[in-house]
Design a protein around this motif. Structure first.
Motif, PDB file in Angstrom:
ATOM      1  N   GLU A  78       0.827  -1.211   0.000  1.00  0.00           N
ATOM      2  CA  GLU A  78       0.000   0.000   0.000  1.00  0.00           C
ATOM      3  C   GLU A  78       0.860   1.259   0.000  1.00  0.00           C
ATOM      4  O   GLU A  78       0.541   2.235  -0.691  1.00  0.00           O
ATOM      5  N   ALA A  79       1.954   1.227   0.747  1.00  0.00           N
ATOM      6  CA  ALA A  79       2.831   2.401   0.821  1.00  0.00           C
ATOM      7  C   ALA A  79       3.502   2.667  -0.522  1.00  0.00           C
ATOM      8  O   ALA A  79       3.531   3.807  -1.008  1.00  0.00           O
ATOM      9  N   ILE A  80       4.032   1.612  -1.139  1.00  0.00           N
ATOM     10  CA  ILE A  80       4.734   1.782  -2.416  1.00  0.00           C
ATOM     11  C   ILE A  80       3.777   2.246  -3.499  1.00  0.00           C
ATOM     12  O   ILE A  80       4.083   3.168  -4.265  1.00  0.00           O
ATOM     13  N   THR A  81       2.608   1.630  -3.574  1.00  0.00           N
ATOM     14  CA  THR A  81       1.634   2.016  -4.613  1.00  0.00           C
ATOM     15  C   THR A  81       1.090   3.421  -4.382  1.00  0.00           C
ATOM     16  O   THR A  81       0.629   4.071  -5.332  1.00  0.00           O
ATOM     17  N   SER A  82       1.139   3.897  -3.148  1.00  0.00           N
ATOM     18  CA  SER A  82       0.679   5.266  -2.887  1.00  0.00           C
ATOM     19  C   SER A  82       1.744   6.287  -3.263  1.00  0.00           C
ATOM     20  O   SER A  82       1.438   7.436  -3.598  1.00  0.00           O
ATOM     21  N   ILE A  83       3.016   5.873  -3.251  1.00  0.00           N
ATOM     22  CA  ILE A  83       4.125   6.772  -3.561  1.00  0.00           C
ATOM     23  C   ILE A  83       4.342   6.921  -5.064  1.00  0.00           C
ATOM     24  O   ILE A  83       4.544   8.029  -5.577  1.00  0.00           O
ATOM     25  N   ILE A  84       4.328   5.785  -5.765  1.00  0.00           N
ATOM     26  CA  ILE A  84       4.692   5.729  -7.190  1.00  0.00           C
ATOM     27  C   ILE A  84       4.042   6.819  -8.045  1.00  0.00           C
ATOM     28  O   ILE A  84       4.728   7.475  -8.847  1.00  0.00           O
ATOM     29  N   PRO A  85       2.732   7.074  -7.921  1.00  0.00           N
ATOM     30  CA  PRO A  85       2.107   8.076  -8.804  1.00  0.00           C
ATOM     31  C   PRO A  85       2.619   9.502  -8.606  1.00  0.00           C
ATOM     32  O   PRO A  85       2.378  10.360  -9.463  1.00  0.00           O
ATOM     33  N   HIS A  86       3.317   9.753  -7.513  1.00  0.00           N
ATOM     34  CA  HIS A  86       3.707  11.122  -7.176  1.00  0.00           C
ATOM     35  C   HIS A  86       5.183  11.433  -7.420  1.00  0.00           C
ATOM     36  O   HIS A  86       5.666  12.503  -7.047  1.00  0.00           O
ATOM     37  N   ILE A  87       5.894  10.502  -8.050  1.00  0.00           N
ATOM     38  CA  ILE A  87       7.299  10.765  -8.373  1.00  0.00           C
ATOM     39  C   ILE A  87       7.526  10.546  -9.861  1.00  0.00           C
ATOM     40  O   ILE A  87       6.804   9.755 -10.494  1.00  0.00           O
ATOM     41  N   PRO A  88       8.488  11.234 -10.463  1.00  0.00           N
ATOM     42  CA  PRO A  88       8.745  11.096 -11.905  1.00  0.00           C
ATOM     43  C   PRO A  88       9.069   9.652 -12.291  1.00  0.00           C
ATOM     44  O   PRO A  88       9.840   8.969 -11.603  1.00  0.00           O
ATOM     45  N   SER A  89       8.479   9.188 -13.363  1.00  0.00           N
ATOM     46  CA  SER A  89       8.649   7.795 -13.786  1.00  0.00           C
ATOM     47  C   SER A  89      10.027   7.523 -14.395  1.00  0.00           C
ATOM     48  O   SER A  89      10.448   6.370 -14.472  1.00  0.00           O
TER      49      SER A  89
END
Length: 246
Positions: A78-89
């Motif tokens: 849950e933590a990782i999936t919540s972070i991913i959308p908010h950082i440059p890919s």
């Protein structure tokens, strides 16, 4: 999560953002590769806030901090999936993790690029050698059957992730740790010799097993990159898990 723990976590996240800005400013003249640290503990809103704030900085990548403590697998997901959308890919992401093959594959699927793990060394210190099949040819699972013998490496038929060189069954075994492995240990020593080193407490035992485990681990990552570049990572992961019944 206790109120005190929550307050401490929020303060820690804010301090990390402030420190990141100071570090970037003070090192701008030397132009090193800097990674920003994303904190927040088990508070998802703080994880997201930290990710957004850190993404504003001129960093070269991101470290997913505060993992590998006492969080559950679901909390980590849950933590990782919540972070991913908010950082440059396009910037790499690093995480501290257990480091076993399935752990690595799960994190790669979530979008993690870099890993900090002592997994190969811990097993070497326990007199264990990695033997799982991860040769790049194994990634051609698109046209292979999971139950087929062609998924084994060399003439190895067992489906083990590792073997213990303390086991007496290796006392006279003249095979290398992994048939076909190109590491120095496998090209130089037999299982029987390493069994002897382990059971006589020779320093060369740890050195030899470390050489092999690190090499084997790096080949595993080569296989992962090949599967990603070839567009069949999901199939590679699925076959790997089914093959070892983990």
């Amino acid at each position: 999560l206790s109120p005190h723990h929550a307050t401490t976590t929020i303060a820690s996240s804010s301090d990390t953002s402030t420190t990141s800005s100071s570090s970037i400013s003070s090192s701008s003249t030397t132009n090193p590769h800097l990674f920003g640290v994303i904190q927040g503990g088990k508070i998802l809103s703080e994880r997201i806030r930290s990710a957004k704030e850190t993404s504003k900085r001129e960093v070269d990548g991101f470290i997913f901090g505060s993992f590998g403590l006492d969080e559950t697998e679901q909390q980590r997901f849950e933590a990782i999936t919540s972070i991913i959308p908010h950082i440059p890919s396009h910037k790499p992401r690093l995480i501290n993790c257990n480091g076993d093959p399935i752990d690595i594959l799960n994190h790669v699927e979530l979008g993690i690029d870099l890993f900090n793990s002592t997994f190969p060394f811990i097993f070497a210190e326990s007199s264990c050698a990695f033997v799982w099949n991860n040769h790049p040819s194994f990634t051609s699972v698109k046209s292979q059957s999971v139950d087929g013998g062609n998924l084994t490496e060399g003439n190895r038929k067992e489906r083990d992730l590792y073997i213990s060189l303390k086991d007496p069954k290796f006392k006279t075994d003249q095979l290398p740790l992994v048939v076909g492995c190109q590491c120095y240990t496998c090209k130089t020593y037999t299982r029987a010799y390493i069994y002897h080193l382990v059971n006589t407490h020779e320093m060369l035992a740890d050195v030899s097993l470390n050489l092999h485990n690190v090499y084997h681990y790096l080949v595993f990552f080569e296989a992962i990159r090949e599967s990603i570049n070839g567009g069949f990572f999901s199939t590679y992961k699925q076959n790997f898990i089914q093959f070892y019944k983990i």
